[in-house]
Design a protein around this motif. Structure first.
Motif, PDB file in Angstrom:
ATOM      1  N   UNK A  35     138.865  33.712 100.949  1.00 24.26           N
ATOM      2  CA  UNK A  35     138.916  32.388 100.340  1.00 24.26           C
ATOM      3  C   UNK A  35     139.004  31.306 101.415  1.00 24.26           C
ATOM      4  N   UNK A  36     139.832  31.531 102.417  1.00 22.44           N
ATOM      5  CA  UNK A  36     139.967  30.584 103.519  1.00 22.44           C
ATOM      6  C   UNK A  36     138.615  30.357 104.198  1.00 22.44           C
TER       7      UNK A  36
ATOM      8  N   UNK B 128     132.476  23.437  98.614  1.00 25.10           N
ATOM      9  CA  UNK B 128     133.376  24.585  98.699  1.00 25.10           C
ATOM     10  C   UNK B 128     134.811  24.126  98.932  1.00 25.10           C
ATOM     11  N   UNK B 129     134.983  23.138  99.803  1.00 26.91           N
ATOM     12  CA  UNK B 129     136.320  22.614 100.065  1.00 26.91           C
ATOM     13  C   UNK B 129     136.912  21.996  98.805  1.00 26.91           C
ATOM     14  N   UNK B 130     136.126  21.172  98.112  1.00 27.81           N
ATOM     15  CA  UNK B 130     136.634  20.514  96.911  1.00 27.81           C
ATOM     16  C   UNK B 130     136.961  21.525  95.812  1.00 27.81           C
ATOM     17  N   UNK B 131     136.174  22.598  95.748  1.00 27.17           N
ATOM     18  CA  UNK B 131     136.472  23.645  94.761  1.00 27.17           C
ATOM     19  C   UNK B 131     137.830  24.271  95.061  1.00 27.17           C
ATOM     20  N   UNK B 132     138.098  24.528  96.345  1.00 24.29           N
ATOM     21  CA  UNK B 132     139.396  25.082  96.722  1.00 24.29           C
ATOM     22  C   UNK B 132     140.515  24.076  96.478  1.00 24.29           C
ATOM     23  N   UNK B 133     140.242  22.816  96.745  1.00 21.11           N
ATOM     24  CA  UNK B 133     141.245  21.774  96.550  1.00 21.11           C
ATOM     25  C   UNK B 133     141.726  21.725  95.101  1.00 21.11           C
TER      26      UNK B 133
ATOM     27  N   UNK C 271     126.031  28.792  96.232  1.00 23.29           N
ATOM     28  CA  UNK C 271     126.882  29.741  95.501  1.00 23.29           C
ATOM     29  C   UNK C 271     128.318  29.731  95.997  1.00 23.29           C
ATOM     30  N   UNK C 272     128.546  29.228  97.185  1.00 25.45           N
ATOM     31  CA  UNK C 272     129.867  29.363  97.813  1.00 25.45           C
ATOM     32  C   UNK C 272     130.979  28.718  96.994  1.00 25.45           C
ATOM     33  N   UNK C 273     130.762  27.499  96.537  1.00 27.38           N
ATOM     34  CA  UNK C 273     131.802  26.803  95.772  1.00 27.38           C
ATOM     35  C   UNK C 273     132.158  27.563  94.504  1.00 27.38           C
ATOM     36  N   UNK C 274     131.186  28.270  93.931  1.00 24.44           N
ATOM     37  CA  UNK C 274     131.419  28.985  92.676  1.00 24.44           C
ATOM     38  C   UNK C 274     132.183  30.297  92.883  1.00 24.44           C
ATOM     39  N   UNK C 275     132.283  30.741  94.126  1.00 25.04           N
ATOM     40  CA  UNK C 275     133.030  31.958  94.431  1.00 25.04           C
ATOM     41  C   UNK C 275     134.529  31.673  94.501  1.00 25.04           C
ATOM     42  N   UNK C 276     134.887  30.421  94.721  1.00 21.39           N
ATOM     43  CA  UNK C 276     136.284  30.062  94.922  1.00 21.39           C
ATOM     44  C   UNK C 276     137.161  30.448  93.733  1.00 21.39           C
ATOM     45  N   UNK C 277     136.786  30.050  92.532  1.00 19.88           N
ATOM     46  CA  UNK C 277     137.630  30.315  91.353  1.00 19.88           C
ATOM     47  C   UNK C 277     137.872  31.807  91.126  1.00 19.88           C
TER      48      UNK C 277
END
Length: 292
Positions: free
Chosen positions: A84-85, A149-154, A57-63
């Motif tokens: 977010x960090x 998660x990193x790529x989602x933030x990127x 779920x973590x990557x989906x929280x980024x947006x």
């Protein structure tokens, strides 16, 4: 990002099982009640950043977090950027800057859907789980979630540039600290060098971010950092000297070395929002980088 474009959270997992509670926690970050917001931050931190581990779920929280940070009326935006960090980077420290995500996440490339499914089954579905059955892939699967998660933030990193101009010093400082981990963002060095000299907290954090960029410094960066050496603000002065020591080792201005030595002797104190290491720690690393 509207709730209609969110994933099916009930089909995703976080540290404690189904992520169906995540939408309510994200919504609570906009509450006018600081107690409600605090509870939401605590819950989200435990769910999608659990002792540094990320989950499906973590990557989906980024947006959604980026949308909140993009919205000027969001209460306590600095805490949102801080969260977010944590989601994007886990417990990574500046020791690994400049950051190379390809190398850092190389072990995740061998993970397939069946590996992830097996780990999730053992963690959340089996009545009599056998952890040994996934021992050989569990770490790689966790690395896969961290990479996601990193790529989602990127993908959202260009938005971080706009936060450098936020009126809240902690937001701008945390944005600069976050951007240090995404050096490929177009226009990054120019944006960091352009942070106003009168905005001391943001300027100092931008200096530290410039310190960790992998490419040789351009004329604009050098001009900004050199000008900062004359600042009346200690943090701005010291961080500029740190950045020059790391990026301009063979042509370090005498003024920068003087600032570093004085800061070391005076045991400069304090830290900047978004950075785990103290100013004194950054000075020590810069002097070590110079062989002193």
């Amino acid at each position: 990002m509207s709730s209609s474009s969110w994933p099916d959270w009930a089909c995703l997992y976080h540290a404690y099982g189904s992520a169906e509670d995540v939408p309510g926690q994200l919504a609570a970050l906009s509450s006018a009640d600081p107690l409600v917001r605090g509870a939401a931050v605590s819950a989200l931190s435990g769910n999608v950043y659990h002792q540094g581990t990320r989950w499906p779920a973590s990557a989906h929280v980024v947006a959604p977090l980026v949308v909140l940070a993009d919205t000027p009326t969001t209460p306590d935006r600095a805490t949102v950027v801080h969260l977010l960090h944590a989601v994007a980077l886990g417990d990574l420290r500046d020791d690994v800057l400049p950051f190379d995500p390809t190398r850092a996440f190389a072990g995740a490339e061998r993970v397939g859907p069946s590996d992830e499914a097996a780990v999730l089954r053992v963690l959340f579905e089996d009545e009599d789980p056998d952890p040994d059955s996934v021992a050989d892939v569990a770490d790689a699967v966790a690395l896969r979630w961290a990479a996601d998660a990193y790529r989602a933030a990127e993908r959202h990193a260009p938005s971080f540039l706009t936060w450098l101009e936020a009126p809240e010093p902690a937001v701008a400082s945390r944005a600069a600290a976050l951007l240090a981990w995404f050096p490929a963002v177009p226009g990054l060095a120019t944006a960091l060098a352009g942070v106003g000299f009168s905005r001391c907290t943001a300027r100092a954090s931008a200096n530290l971010a410039l310190a960790f960029l992998p490419s040789p410094p351009g004329s604009g960066e050098l001009a900004a950092l050199t000008a900062c050496l004359a600042s009346t603000n200690e943090a701005v002065r010291v961080t500029a000297a740190v950045a020059l020591a790391r990026r301009q080792t063979t042509a370090l201005p005498d003024e920068a070395l003087t600032v570093l030595v004085h800061a070391d002797d005076a045991e400069v104190a304090g830290a900047l929002p978004g950075w785990d290491r103290s100013l004194r720690g950054h000075v020590a690393l810069a002097l070590r980088h110079l062989g002193l």
